[in-house]
Design an enzyme around this catalytic site. Structure first.
Site, PDB file in Angstrom:
ATOM      1  N   GLU A   1       3.871  54.225 -35.338  1.00  0.00           N
ATOM      2  CA  GLU A   1       4.483  54.914 -36.480  1.00  0.00           C
ATOM      3  C   GLU A   1       3.858  54.418 -37.770  1.00  0.00           C
ATOM      4  O   GLU A   1       3.741  53.210 -37.995  1.00  0.00           O
ATOM      5  CB  GLU A   1       5.991  54.672 -36.487  1.00  0.00           C
ATOM      6  CG  GLU A   1       6.723  55.431 -37.570  1.00  0.00           C
ATOM      7  CD  GLU A   1       8.229  55.299 -37.464  1.00  0.00           C
ATOM      8  OE1 GLU A   1       8.847  54.886 -38.470  1.00  0.00           O
ATOM      9  OE2 GLU A   1       8.788  55.624 -36.396  1.00  0.00           O
TER      10      GLU A   1
ATOM     11  N   ASP B   1      15.101  50.557 -32.885  1.00  0.00           N
ATOM     12  CA  ASP B   1      13.649  50.388 -33.030  1.00  0.00           C
ATOM     13  C   ASP B   1      12.944  50.648 -31.692  1.00  0.00           C
ATOM     14  O   ASP B   1      11.814  51.134 -31.669  1.00  0.00           O
ATOM     15  CB  ASP B   1      13.323  48.970 -33.503  1.00  0.00           C
ATOM     16  CG  ASP B   1      14.155  48.554 -34.693  1.00  0.00           C
ATOM     17  OD1 ASP B   1      13.649  48.644 -35.824  1.00  0.00           O
ATOM     18  OD2 ASP B   1      15.312  48.150 -34.494  1.00  0.00           O
TER      19      ASP B   1
ATOM     20  N   ASP C   1       6.847  50.720 -33.047  1.00  0.00           N
ATOM     21  CA  ASP C   1       7.561  50.968 -34.299  1.00  0.00           C
ATOM     22  C   ASP C   1       7.478  49.682 -35.112  1.00  0.00           C
ATOM     23  O   ASP C   1       8.196  48.720 -34.837  1.00  0.00           O
ATOM     24  CB  ASP C   1       9.021  51.339 -34.013  1.00  0.00           C
ATOM     25  CG  ASP C   1       9.819  51.540 -35.297  1.00  0.00           C
ATOM     26  OD1 ASP C   1       9.254  52.052 -36.275  1.00  0.00           O
ATOM     27  OD2 ASP C   1      11.021  51.175 -35.316  1.00  0.00           O
TER      28      ASP C   1
END
Length: 200
Positions: free
Chosen positions: A86, A161, A26
């Site tokens: 992501e 996260d 992420d």
């Protein structure tokens, strides 16, 4: 040396015995999350998750260097077969988008150095894969992950996260486990070649 990473797994043999290892990332310029997923057959298991804290580094370029160092370190520690990352969402702040894109690119470069295939997923797609709701909150994603992967609450980190990164890895597991649909012929010639008995 500044301790910029929190992880719940330190065993060097954590990935032994798995058929496949997926690392999820992420991206972030203040906090970057990561999650390591082990797979045996159709069963995914969380190996580790953590965050790379970057706010202590004074410049954006030092943060990028740290991201590259730590992601490369994670790759060498856990030996993943694939990376799921992501994709940055489009926001109104162009400068923030630029910095986030750089952070993502540096993380990807670390994987590419070890010839690890990379797949990007939009945040909405990841949320849909985990919760069935593309507009789910980070807290809802974390709770669903906890249930799916049987993660005890004491192993969850305060930074969401980390679970966002683990969600990217699990999304990739789901997507890559889908049976491949037979592709339709792209032209009349291809159809004739594939189906000679149907053409007179």
């Amino acid at each position: 040396m500044m301790n910029s990473t929190t992880s719940d797994t330190s065993s060097p043999n954590a990935t032994s015995g798995f058929e496949r290892i997926i690392i999820g990332i992420d991206p972030g310029t203040n906090v970057m999350g990561y999650g390591i997923l082990g797979v045996n057959g159709k069963k995914p298991v969380m190996i580790a998750m953590g965050v790379i804290r970057l706010s202590r580094y004074e410049t954006h370029y030092l943060r990028l260097r740290r991201i590259h160092e730590r992601v490369l370190g994670l790759v060498e520690q856990y030996l993943p077969d694939e990376m799921a990352i992501e994709a940055p969402f489009f926001g109104k702040n162009v400068q923030s988008m630029l910095k986030l894109g750089r952070a993502q690119g540096v993380a990807m470069a670390a994987a590419l150095e070890r010839d690890i295939p990379i797949t990007e997923y939009e945040p909405r797609k990841i949320k849909m894969a985990i919760t069935g709701n593309g507009a789910a909150s980070k807290e809802q994603v974390q709770e669903m992950l906890r249930r799916i992967l049987s993660i005890s609450r004491d192993r969850l980190l305060p930074e969401l996260d980390a679970t966002d990164a683990l969600a990217a890895a699990l999304c990739h597991f789901y997507e890559s486990s889908k049976p491949m649909a037979a592709s339709s012929p792209k032209s009349w010639k291809a159809f004739i070649t594939a189906n000679p008995s149907r053409v007179k």
